[in-house]
Structure formats: C-alpha cells, structure tokens
Design an enzyme around this catalytic site. Structure first.
Site, PDB file in Angstrom:
ATOM      1  N   SER A 252       0.812  -1.212   0.000  1.00  0.00           N
ATOM      2  CA  SER A 252       0.000   0.000   0.000  1.00  0.00           C
ATOM      3  C   SER A 252       0.847   1.264   0.000  1.00  0.00           C
ATOM      4  O   SER A 252       0.304   2.368  -0.057  1.00  0.00           O
ATOM      5  CB  SER A 252      -0.916   0.011   1.233  1.00  0.00           C
TER       6      SER A 252
ATOM      7  N   HIS B 166      -2.492  -2.800  -5.930  1.00  0.00           N
ATOM      8  CA  HIS B 166      -2.940  -2.476  -4.580  1.00  0.00           C
ATOM      9  C   HIS B 166      -4.459  -2.547  -4.482  1.00  0.00           C
ATOM     10  O   HIS B 166      -5.174  -1.661  -4.957  1.00  0.00           O
ATOM     11  CB  HIS B 166      -2.444  -1.079  -4.188  1.00  0.00           C
TER      12      HIS B 166
ATOM     13  N   GLU C   2      -5.389   0.081  -7.320  1.00  0.00           N
ATOM     14  CA  GLU C   2      -4.309   0.955  -7.790  1.00  0.00           C
ATOM     15  C   GLU C   2      -3.269   0.097  -8.502  1.00  0.00           C
ATOM     16  O   GLU C   2      -2.795  -0.900  -7.935  1.00  0.00           O
ATOM     17  CB  GLU C   2      -3.632   1.665  -6.620  1.00  0.00           C
TER      18      GLU C   2
ATOM     19  N   ASN D 150      -3.044   6.129  -0.083  1.00  0.00           N
ATOM     20  CA  ASN D 150      -2.524   6.315   1.272  1.00  0.00           C
ATOM     21  C   ASN D 150      -1.783   7.625   1.457  1.00  0.00           C
ATOM     22  O   ASN D 150      -1.614   8.080   2.595  1.00  0.00           O
ATOM     23  CB  ASN D 150      -1.646   5.131   1.668  1.00  0.00           C
TER      24      ASN D 150
END
Length: 285
Positions: free
Chosen positions: A120, A141, A153, A191
């Site tokens: 992540s 991800h 992602e 993130n």
C-alpha cells in the site's frame, strides 16, 4: 498473456480477500502461507463471505462450491513446482520481508510468471530490483475489504513493461474492479491522502481538541464519510497506519507526515485495532 492460474502469497485478510475474488471470477487459485493456522482462518473467511453472499441472494450455492473447488491451500512453496502464471504477494508491510519473498519466488517460479505486490505504500521499483524480471513486476494495490471495494491501484515500477501492465489491467477488469494507474511514489495516491487524514485525526485527540467518538462523528455527519477516520484506522490496523506514515515521512522528508506520538504509543502498547481487540475502540469477538 493469458492468465489461468493465480498464486497468492499470504493468507491474512488481504491475501484471503484477493484469493476469494480470483476464485470467484473463475481462476484456479493457490493460497500460500507458512502458517497453517493462517491458512485455516483465511479459508474460513472466504467461506463466511460466500455464505453471506448466498444469504443476500448474490451467489448460488453451487457457484460457491465451484469457487471453493478452484481454491487450493499451500503450506510449502517447495513441495511442488510452482505453475502459476501470476503471483501476487500480500504479506506484512515491511520492505525487507517483501524483498525476501520475491527473491525466493524468483528462484522457484517459471520465467513467464508475472509478479505483483499488494503493498500500500512501499517502492515498487526497489522490490522489483531483487528479482531477475523487473519488467514483469508491478504493484497491484487492492482496497480493504477486497470482496467489496471496486478500486485497484496499479503501480508501474521503472522497468515494468507495457505488456505486464496491460495483463494486470485485464485481470482487474475480469474481477469486476476498476483500475487507476499511478506513479511509483510513497503512498501512491490512496494512502498519501488517507493516512495523513487519519494521522491528523489522531492529533486532534492527542491535543485534546475532541474525543475519539466526536472526531469520528464530525467526519461521518459533516463530511458524509461512511466510517470515521479513527474507526477506519482500527480496521486497517494501527501498526499498518504507523508504518505507512513512517514510509511517507522518510520518503518525502516532510514534517507534515510525522506520525502522531499517540499513534506510536498505541502501537507500542499493543493496541493495534480490531485485530487485537482494542485500538481507539474496544472490540469483542
């Protein structure tokens, strides 16, 4: 490239969820973990999700059985030759651990196999460099919970080939999910935005501005978030949140990513969130 067989490394919540969506979508899936108890829990999680889908009328019982029959549990990577066309890793979010996983996989997997990491926040290019197939290495991800969340992602490393990226985009589409391609920077997009928000929420508690419950209430009722940032942190895992903030802080060298001391203290105390029974909130089994 046609992908028929998938191998998932790591049977935690993310790994089990990834195995579930591939098996549900018709792929042959091998789920590996060196911990047989983790494999047992992973399969129980998959079965529980399928049962809920059946109860909601989203899945037929025979579809569940077919999906489970496509799922094989593996506790020893070297017991049988690896035959997977695509291997995705979902182990702990620590750079050296992931590097070691891929060093071993590079020795054992067929030369055509594509490698993906579900990291992540960690650098795709650096992990890919420990293998002899950086052009066949990519970040994929998934969001948590994997069976529900639509976004994936996709992160290219410096050497990732166009064909590898296209194959992973096709896999994402086959799973009924939507891909967004992002660049290989710390935290990617998800993130880099989410974790500073969670960290700032922790700071508001640390500084005595508002209670845990009130911080979450502001974001749920005022910003229409389905879950408050502190409850969400508990579900992600406070150790994971801290790790990602440290990666952002180190990667960008910017003080705005400095982890809140209270977040660090909770992790030191073993208050890791829902998985530990206690984080910002207390959870029962």
């Amino acid at each position: 490239m046609t992908v028929k067989e998938i191998m998932v490394i790591g049977a935690g919540q993310m790994g089990a969820g990834i195995a579930l969506v591939f098996a549900r979508s018709g792929y042959e899936v091998k789920l590996y973990d060196a911990d047989i108890e983790a494999l047992r829990r992973g399969k129980q999680y998959i079965e529980k999700v399928f049962e809920k889908d059946i109860a909601k009328g989203k899945m037929e019982a025979d579809t569940k059985e077919k999906a489970l029959n496509r799922l094989q549990l593996v506790v020893d990577l070297e017991a049988d030759p690896i035959t997977a066309d695509f291997i995705i890793e979902a182990v702990v979010e620590k750079l050296e651990v992931k590097k070691e996983v891929f060093r071993k996989l590079d020795e054992l997997a067929p030369t055509h196999t594509i490698f993906a990491t579900n990291t992540s926040s960690l650098p795709i290019t650096e992990i890919a460099a420990v293998t002899g197939r950086a052009e066949q290495f990519i970040g994929m991800h998934f969001m948590n919970p994997v069976p529900v969340m639509k976004l994936v992602e996709i992160i290219r490393g410096l050497e990732t080939s166009e064909s590898t990226c296209q194959t992973v985009q096709e896999l994402t589409e086959a799973l009924g999910k939507q891909d967004v391609e992002v660049k290989d920077f710390p935290g990617f997009v998800s993130n880099r935005i989410l974790m500073p928000m969670i960290n700032e929420a922790v700071y508001t508690v640390f500084e005595g501005i508002a209670s845990i419950e009130d911080v979450d209430q502001v974001m749920k009722l005022g910003m229409n978030h389905p879950m408050g940032p502190l409850q969400l942190a508990d579900f992600i895992g406070l150790d994971t949140c801290l790790s990602i903030m440290e990666i952002l802080h180190e990667g960008f060298g910017d003080s705005k990513y400095r982890p809140c001391p209270l977040l660090r203290q909770y992790v030191q105390a073993g208050r890791l969130g829902k998985k530990a029974g206690r984080g910002f909130y207390t959870y029962s089994d």
